[in-house]
Scaffold this active site. Structure first.
Site, PDB file in Angstrom:
ATOM      1  N   HIS A   1      -5.831  73.751  55.405  1.00 52.51           N
ATOM      2  CA  HIS A   1      -6.283  74.806  56.312  1.00 52.51           C
ATOM      3  C   HIS A   1      -6.180  76.206  55.717  1.00 52.51           C
ATOM      4  CE1 HIS A   1      -7.372  71.864  59.108  1.00 52.51           C
ATOM      5  NE2 HIS A   1      -6.152  71.374  59.191  1.00 52.51           N
TER       6      HIS A   1
ATOM      7  N   GLU B   1      -5.499  62.960  49.807  1.00 53.02           N
ATOM      8  CA  GLU B   1      -6.002  62.093  50.888  1.00 53.02           C
ATOM      9  C   GLU B   1      -7.508  61.971  50.710  1.00 53.02           C
ATOM     10  OE1 GLU B   1      -2.786  63.842  54.125  1.00 53.02           O
ATOM     11  OE2 GLU B   1      -4.912  64.286  54.345  1.00 53.02           O
TER      12      GLU B   1
ATOM     13  N   ARG C   1     -15.492  70.460  53.823  1.00 49.75           N
ATOM     14  CA  ARG C   1     -15.331  71.543  54.805  1.00 49.75           C
ATOM     15  C   ARG C   1     -14.155  72.465  54.476  1.00 49.75           C
ATOM     16  NH1 ARG C   1     -13.392  68.095  60.062  1.00 49.75           N
ATOM     17  NH2 ARG C   1     -15.200  66.851  59.515  1.00 49.75           N
TER      18      ARG C   1
ATOM     19  N   HIS D   1      -6.837  67.015  51.439  1.00 48.01           N
ATOM     20  CA  HIS D   1      -7.806  65.976  51.789  1.00 48.01           C
ATOM     21  C   HIS D   1      -9.173  66.472  51.327  1.00 48.01           C
ATOM     22  CE1 HIS D   1      -9.621  63.322  55.275  1.00 48.01           C
ATOM     23  NE2 HIS D   1     -10.211  63.119  54.113  1.00 48.01           N
TER      24      HIS D   1
ATOM     25  N   THR E   1      -8.569  63.554  60.965  1.00 49.20           N
ATOM     26  CA  THR E   1      -8.475  62.093  60.881  1.00 49.20           C
ATOM     27  C   THR E   1      -8.034  61.553  62.245  1.00 49.20           C
ATOM     28  OG1 THR E   1      -7.656  62.509  58.656  1.00 49.20           O
ATOM     29  CG2 THR E   1      -7.556  60.243  59.430  1.00 49.20           C
TER      30      THR E   1
ATOM     31  N   HIS F   1       0.822  63.119  60.566  1.00 52.84           N
ATOM     32  CA  HIS F   1      -0.291  63.507  61.428  1.00 52.84           C
ATOM     33  C   HIS F   1       0.207  63.961  62.794  1.00 52.84           C
ATOM     34  CE1 HIS F   1      -4.332  63.940  62.945  1.00 52.84           C
ATOM     35  NE2 HIS F   1      -4.676  63.964  61.677  1.00 52.84           N
TER      36      HIS F   1
ATOM     37  N   GLU G   1       1.354  54.889  54.939  1.00 54.10           N
ATOM     38  CA  GLU G   1       1.661  56.104  55.698  1.00 54.10           C
ATOM     39  C   GLU G   1       1.352  55.786  57.150  1.00 54.10           C
ATOM     40  OE1 GLU G   1       0.252  59.953  54.378  1.00 54.10           O
ATOM     41  OE2 GLU G   1       0.391  60.758  56.412  1.00 54.10           O
TER      42      GLU G   1
ATOM     43  N   ARG H   1     -12.744  66.077  51.582  1.00 58.29           N
ATOM     44  CA  ARG H   1     -13.674  65.396  52.490  1.00 58.29           C
ATOM     45  C   ARG H   1     -15.074  65.346  51.895  1.00 58.29           C
ATOM     46  NH1 ARG H   1     -12.970  64.468  57.801  1.00 58.29           N
ATOM     47  NH2 ARG H   1     -10.874  64.760  58.581  1.00 58.29           N
TER      48      ARG H   1
ATOM     49  N   ASN I   1       0.456  69.860  53.568  1.00 56.28           N
ATOM     50  CA  ASN I   1      -0.997  69.801  53.464  1.00 56.28           C
ATOM     51  C   ASN I   1      -1.565  71.217  53.576  1.00 56.28           C
ATOM     52  OD1 ASN I   1      -3.757  69.703  54.306  1.00 56.28           O
ATOM     53  ND2 ASN I   1      -3.523  67.515  54.660  1.00 56.28           N
TER      54      ASN I   1
HETATM   55  N1  PXP Z   1      -1.411  62.477  56.887  1.00 59.74           N
HETATM   56  C1  PXP Z   1      -2.715  62.176  56.787  1.00 59.74           C
HETATM   57  C2  PXP Z   1      -3.102  60.848  56.245  1.00 59.74           C
HETATM   58  C3  PXP Z   1      -3.704  63.097  57.177  1.00 59.74           C
HETATM   59  O1  PXP Z   1      -5.012  62.752  57.104  1.00 59.74           O
HETATM   60  C4  PXP Z   1      -3.307  64.356  57.651  1.00 59.74           C
HETATM   61  C5  PXP Z   1      -4.352  65.373  58.015  1.00 59.74           C
HETATM   62  O2  PXP Z   1      -5.036  65.774  56.874  1.00 59.74           O
HETATM   63  C6  PXP Z   1      -1.931  64.639  57.724  1.00 59.74           C
HETATM   64  C7  PXP Z   1      -0.996  63.671  57.352  1.00 59.74           C
HETATM   65  C8  PXP Z   1      -1.427  65.943  58.222  1.00 59.74           C
HETATM   66  O3  PXP Z   1      -1.721  66.056  59.573  1.00 59.74           O
HETATM   67  P1  PXP Z   1      -1.443  67.420  60.340  1.00 59.74           P
HETATM   68  O4  PXP Z   1      -2.353  68.451  59.732  1.00 59.74           O
HETATM   69  O5  PXP Z   1      -1.740  67.119  61.757  1.00 59.74           O
HETATM   70  O6  PXP Z   1       0.000  67.773  60.106  1.00 59.74           O
END
Ligand code: PXP
Length: 243
Positions: free
Chosen positions: A11, A71, A50, A44, A102, A194, A154, A46, A8
């Site tokens: 960031h 996402e 952001r 993701h 999330t 997550h 997931e 949003r 992901n």
């Molecule tokens: N899976 C989902 C569904 C998420 O919403 C997120 C955060 O965007 C992640 C995985 C990744 O989470 P993390 O950034 O804590 O690794």
């Protein structure tokens, strides 16, 4: 079959948005992640934009041969964007304005949202996207996901990731494992993610039938010190060595 890693890159965009600059560029980050072994590029989009912007998604779609995993909330706006930009797969997540990330899985027991969710899933699937639902590791949620027509669940690992102490962690892992077995029995694909990091990921990678782990924050955080290529490579190695 080896477990896929979805990285992901939200960031990277968070940092860019802090100055409303053009750098760091999520597309450039996605290219490095892919070279380092990421199987999927995850973002993701949003409602508050952001971090990732629609323009980023377009560039990711056009600018590289990525398996793009989006996402998103199940809103009409997001379903329309996904239908237009056509990521390879979509994960429907709950979203609220004041959350920093999330907070947990979808509550599929609420009937009204479930109806609109069913429509969103069917529309996305008809457009050719694989649809997963982000849910907490509970049997009821897995069954409802199946009934709503999802391809994959997931499982939310944040409760496991936050838990301290061996016994409690084992309890959380068992919840994930049981939900995973049920998903497999119902012929649903199984993803998890997550809050996973370099210390807690191996145990999740050992859960039977997990096909993909989606990880963001810990990889991008480590990348500040090691570089992105090494951060992704290190995560891949841990996951590959977990079995
Ligand atoms: N899976 C989902 C569904 C998420 O919403 C997120 C955060 O965007 C992640 C995985 C990744 O989470 P993390 O950034 O804590 O690794």
């Amino acid at each position: 079959m080896s477990i896929k890693l979805g990285v992901n890159i939200d960031h990277v965009a968070t940092l860019r948005q802090a100055r409303r600059e053009v750098e760091p560029d999520p597309l450039a980050a996605a290219r490095v992640c892919k070279t380092a072994g990421a199987d999927l590029i995850v973002t993701h989009l949003r409602h508050d934009r952001r971090h990732i912007q629609e323009a980023d998604l377009s560039r990711l779609r056009k600018g590289g041969k990525f398996q793009l995993h989006l996402e998103m909330a199940a809103s009409a706006e997001m379903v329309a964007i996904a239908s237009r930009l056509h990521p390879d797969s979509v994960c429907i997540v709950p979203e609220s304005q004041d959350e920093v990330t999330t907070r947990g899985g979808l509550d599929l027991k609420k009937t009204d949202p479930a109806k609109s969710l069913e429509k969103a899933i069917s529309r996305l699937r008809r457009a050719g996207m694989e649809v997963s639902l982000f849910i907490d590791p509970e049997a009821a949620g897995v069954r409802l996901a199946k009934n709503l027509g999802a391809d994959t669940v997931e499982l939310c690992t944040s409760q496991y990731a936050r838990t301290l102490g061996r016994h409690r962690q084992e309890f959380e892992l068992e919840r994930l494992e049981l939900a995973g077995y049920l998903a497999h029995e119902l012929r649903l694909g199984l993803h998890a993610g997550h809050g996973l990091d370099y210390h807690n990921v191996a145990a999740v990678a050992r859960i039977p039938h997990v096909a993909c782990l989606n990880i963001g924050f810990s990889i991008i955080s480590r990348a500040l010190f090691t570089g992105l290529r090494a951060a992704v490579g290190d995560m891949k190695k841990i996951i590959a060595g977990a079995g």
